[in-house]
Design a protein around this motif. Structure first.
Motif, PDB file in Angstrom:
ATOM      1  N   ARG A 228       0.046   1.557  -0.037  1.00 40.74           N
ATOM      2  CA  ARG A 228       0.494   2.955   0.030  1.00 40.74           C
ATOM      3  C   ARG A 228       1.394   3.292  -1.159  1.00 40.74           C
ATOM      4  NH1 ARG A 228       0.140   5.846   4.757  1.00 40.74           N
ATOM      5  NH2 ARG A 228       2.206   6.744   4.483  1.00 40.74           N
ATOM      6  N   LEU A 229       2.213   2.330  -1.573  1.00 41.65           N
ATOM      7  CA  LEU A 229       3.057   2.560  -2.748  1.00 41.65           C
ATOM      8  C   LEU A 229       2.201   2.685  -4.008  1.00 41.65           C
ATOM      9  CD1 LEU A 229       6.112   0.180  -2.198  1.00 41.65           C
ATOM     10  CD2 LEU A 229       6.026   2.662  -1.916  1.00 41.65           C
ATOM     11  N   GLU A 230       1.147   1.895  -4.092  1.00 40.21           N
ATOM     12  CA  GLU A 230       0.232   1.994  -5.236  1.00 40.21           C
ATOM     13  C   GLU A 230      -0.341   3.407  -5.340  1.00 40.21           C
ATOM     14  OE1 GLU A 230      -4.351   0.948  -6.190  1.00 40.21           O
ATOM     15  OE2 GLU A 230      -3.323  -0.256  -4.686  1.00 40.21           O
ATOM     16  N   PHE A 231      -0.744   3.966  -4.208  1.00 39.12           N
ATOM     17  CA  PHE A 231      -1.301   5.321  -4.170  1.00 39.12           C
ATOM     18  C   PHE A 231      -0.295   6.329  -4.732  1.00 39.12           C
ATOM     19  CE2 PHE A 231      -1.591   9.367  -1.870  1.00 39.12           C
ATOM     20  CZ  PHE A 231      -2.897   9.754  -2.141  1.00 39.12           C
ATOM     21  N   LEU A 232       0.951   6.212  -4.306  1.00 40.01           N
ATOM     22  CA  LEU A 232       1.986   7.132  -4.769  1.00 40.01           C
ATOM     23  C   LEU A 232       2.320   6.883  -6.233  1.00 40.01           C
ATOM     24  CD1 LEU A 232       4.145   9.291  -4.303  1.00 40.01           C
ATOM     25  CD2 LEU A 232       5.632   7.483  -3.378  1.00 40.01           C
ATOM     26  N   GLY A 233       2.448   5.621  -6.604  1.00 43.47           N
ATOM     27  CA  GLY A 233       2.826   5.294  -7.976  1.00 43.47           C
ATOM     28  C   GLY A 233       1.825   5.779  -8.998  1.00 43.47           C
ATOM     29  N   ASP A 234       0.555   5.754  -8.642  1.00 40.69           N
ATOM     30  CA  ASP A 234      -0.485   6.259  -9.537  1.00 40.69           C
ATOM     31  C   ASP A 234      -0.245   7.731  -9.864  1.00 40.69           C
ATOM     32  OD1 ASP A 234      -3.194   6.180 -10.814  1.00 40.69           O
ATOM     33  OD2 ASP A 234      -3.641   7.588  -9.205  1.00 40.69           O
ATOM     34  N   ARG A 235       0.163   8.495  -8.854  1.00 42.05           N
ATOM     35  CA  ARG A 235       0.418   9.923  -9.067  1.00 42.05           C
ATOM     36  C   ARG A 235       1.702  10.152  -9.866  1.00 42.05           C
ATOM     37  NH1 ARG A 235      -3.642   8.019  -6.080  1.00 42.05           N
ATOM     38  NH2 ARG A 235      -5.115   9.702  -5.581  1.00 42.05           N
ATOM     39  N   VAL A 236       2.723   9.358  -9.597  1.00 42.11           N
ATOM     40  CA  VAL A 236       3.968   9.495 -10.364  1.00 42.11           C
ATOM     41  C   VAL A 236       3.720   9.165 -11.832  1.00 42.11           C
ATOM     42  CG1 VAL A 236       6.324   8.639 -10.647  1.00 42.11           C
ATOM     43  CG2 VAL A 236       5.403   8.988  -8.345  1.00 42.11           C
ATOM     44  N   LEU A 237       2.993   8.074 -12.079  1.00 46.65           N
ATOM     45  CA  LEU A 237       2.655   7.690 -13.445  1.00 46.65           C
ATOM     46  C   LEU A 237       1.879   8.805 -14.143  1.00 46.65           C
ATOM     47  CD1 LEU A 237       2.372   5.653 -15.792  1.00 46.65           C
ATOM     48  CD2 LEU A 237       0.365   4.727 -14.594  1.00 46.65           C
TER      49      LEU A 237
ATOM     50  N   LYS B  27      -4.890 -11.673 -12.330  1.00 48.66           N
ATOM     51  CA  LYS B  27      -5.955 -10.688 -12.192  1.00 48.66           C
ATOM     52  C   LYS B  27      -5.494  -9.299 -12.613  1.00 48.66           C
ATOM     53  CE  LYS B  27      -8.556 -12.994  -8.495  1.00 48.66           C
ATOM     54  NZ  LYS B  27      -9.011 -12.899  -7.087  1.00 48.66           N
ATOM     55  N   GLN B  28      -6.299  -8.680 -13.444  1.00 50.09           N
ATOM     56  CA  GLN B  28      -5.951  -7.379 -13.986  1.00 50.09           C
ATOM     57  C   GLN B  28      -5.759  -6.331 -12.907  1.00 50.09           C
ATOM     58  OE1 GLN B  28      -7.395  -5.878 -17.951  1.00 50.09           O
ATOM     59  NE2 GLN B  28      -8.806  -4.819 -16.595  1.00 50.09           N
ATOM     60  N   ALA B  29      -6.659  -6.287 -11.941  1.00 49.55           N
ATOM     61  CA  ALA B  29      -6.583  -5.261 -10.895  1.00 49.55           C
ATOM     62  C   ALA B  29      -5.320  -5.424 -10.064  1.00 49.55           C
ATOM     63  CB  ALA B  29      -7.817  -5.334 -10.002  1.00 49.55           C
ATOM     64  N   LEU B  30      -4.986  -6.653  -9.701  1.00 49.24           N
ATOM     65  CA  LEU B  30      -3.792  -6.892  -8.885  1.00 49.24           C
ATOM     66  C   LEU B  30      -2.522  -6.531  -9.646  1.00 49.24           C
ATOM     67  CD1 LEU B  30      -5.889  -8.443  -7.143  1.00 49.24           C
ATOM     68  CD2 LEU B  30      -4.112 -10.145  -6.712  1.00 49.24           C
ATOM     69  N   LEU B  31      -2.479  -6.896 -10.921  1.00 50.88           N
ATOM     70  CA  LEU B  31      -1.304  -6.581 -11.729  1.00 50.88           C
ATOM     71  C   LEU B  31      -1.151  -5.085 -11.922  1.00 50.88           C
ATOM     72  CD1 LEU B  31      -1.553  -9.362 -14.468  1.00 50.88           C
ATOM     73  CD2 LEU B  31       0.120  -9.234 -12.615  1.00 50.88           C
ATOM     74  N   GLY B  32      -2.265  -4.408 -12.216  1.00 45.07           N
ATOM     75  CA  GLY B  32      -2.206  -2.964 -12.410  1.00 45.07           C
ATOM     76  C   GLY B  32      -1.776  -2.235 -11.144  1.00 45.07           C
ATOM     77  N   ASP B  33      -2.349  -2.653 -10.003  1.00 42.95           N
ATOM     78  CA  ASP B  33      -1.981  -2.022  -8.730  1.00 42.95           C
ATOM     79  C   ASP B  33      -0.498  -2.232  -8.428  1.00 42.95           C
ATOM     80  OD1 ASP B  33      -4.601  -1.273  -8.445  1.00 42.95           O
ATOM     81  OD2 ASP B  33      -5.096  -2.806  -6.951  1.00 42.95           O
ATOM     82  N   ALA B  34      -0.017  -3.450  -8.633  1.00 44.25           N
ATOM     83  CA  ALA B  34       1.388  -3.751  -8.336  1.00 44.25           C
ATOM     84  C   ALA B  34       2.328  -2.993  -9.258  1.00 44.25           C
ATOM     85  CB  ALA B  34       1.632  -5.252  -8.431  1.00 44.25           C
TER      86      ALA B  34
ATOM     87  N   VAL C 228       5.331  -0.582  -8.090  1.00 44.59           N
ATOM     88  CA  VAL C 228       6.727  -0.686  -8.545  1.00 44.59           C
ATOM     89  C   VAL C 228       7.239   0.674  -9.011  1.00 44.59           C
ATOM     90  CG1 VAL C 228       8.215  -1.647 -10.354  1.00 44.59           C
ATOM     91  CG2 VAL C 228       6.633  -3.141  -9.114  1.00 44.59           C
ATOM     92  N   ILE C 229       6.385   1.427  -9.687  1.00 43.46           N
ATOM     93  CA  ILE C 229       6.768   2.782 -10.109  1.00 43.46           C
ATOM     94  C   ILE C 229       7.127   3.632  -8.890  1.00 43.46           C
ATOM     95  CG2 ILE C 229       5.914   4.933 -11.141  1.00 43.46           C
ATOM     96  CD1 ILE C 229       4.185   3.122 -12.998  1.00 43.46           C
ATOM     97  N   ALA C 230       6.314   3.539  -7.848  1.00 38.62           N
ATOM     98  CA  ALA C 230       6.589   4.296  -6.622  1.00 38.62           C
ATOM     99  C   ALA C 230       7.883   3.830  -5.974  1.00 38.62           C
ATOM    100  CB  ALA C 230       5.423   4.138  -5.645  1.00 38.62           C
ATOM    101  N   ALA C 231       8.138   2.531  -6.009  1.00 35.62           N
ATOM    102  CA  ALA C 231       9.361   1.999  -5.408  1.00 35.62           C
ATOM    103  C   ALA C 231      10.593   2.563  -6.108  1.00 35.62           C
ATOM    104  CB  ALA C 231       9.360   0.473  -5.490  1.00 35.62           C
TER     105      ALA C 231
END
Length: 226
Positions: A43-52, A112-119, A123-126
């Protein structure tokens, strides 16, 4: 709740002191490690993508006040894509503090690229939830660094450029041929050939087909003077 020494060190690397440490812990918890009592970072990944996305849209508008939407869009995509997020994650050694389940850890999840990118997005959302948008924006711009200034070169898609080069000379679009695949399933390395119908070709190797295709196209363009 207190942060462990390694998470405190990570907080220092990203330049944010968390008032709510639980947010950082959640941002670094992959689904393979999550449970009913230990929420993961999806859920944080979802939010962080939008903040970024908002941070980068603002930054691009501020950096080039005359650019059209058509010019801004590829720059934006280059700054927010998963590969860029993963690159930033590697620079702050996010993989070293990522909380993974045993199977994911054994399969090389920390790299893994996907895991690092998602995390990284999580972190941005956090940071956003912990201290607001200004704090999140400051961290993103600090970690992304000169990428915003130099994005024009990154945004120029090599495959598109090669196709335009070929079409301008009456040639068919380039073909991308998988010449080989090495390594285990969790960390494959692809060899891709970019070939034009006049016989000109170059190959490149990368951990994903997309990146290998781009690298092969760039190598061919460089050789052709495109």
């Amino acid at each position: 709740m207190k942060l462990s020494a390694d998470l405190k060190a990570f907080s220092g690397r990203i330049g944010h002191d968390f008032a709510r440490p639980d947010l950082l812990i959640r941002a670094l918890t992959h689904g393979s490690f999550g449970s009913d009592t230990r929420p993961d970072n999806q859920r944080l990944e979802f939010l962080g993508d939008r903040v970024l996305g908002l941070v980068m849209a603002e930054a691009l508008l501020a950096s080039d006040k005359s650019a059209s939407e058509g010019q801004l869009a590829p720059r934006y995509n280059a700054l927010v894509r998963k590969e860029t997020c993963a690159d930033v994650a590697r620079e702050v050694d996010l993989g070293g503090v990522l909380k993974l389940g045993r199977s994911e850890m054994l399969s090389g999840g920390r790299r893994k690229q996907a895991l690092l990118g998602d995390a990284m997005e999580a972190v941005i959302a956090a940071v956003y939830l912990d201290a607001g948008f200004d704090a999140a924006r400051d961290m993103v711009l600090r970690l992304w660094g000169k990428r915003v200034e130099t994005v024009e070169a990154d945004a120029r898609d090599a495959k598109t450029s090669l196709q335009e080069w070929a079409q301008a000379r009456g040639m068919q679009p380039p073909r991308y041929i998988e010449k080989g695949r090495e390594g285990p399933d969790h960390a494959p390395v692809f060899t891709i050939e970019a070939r034009l119908d006049n016989g000109e070709a170059e190959t490149a190797r990368a951990p994903s087909k997309r990146v290998a295709e781009q690298a092969a196209a760039k190598a061919l363009l460089d050789r052709l003077g495109g």
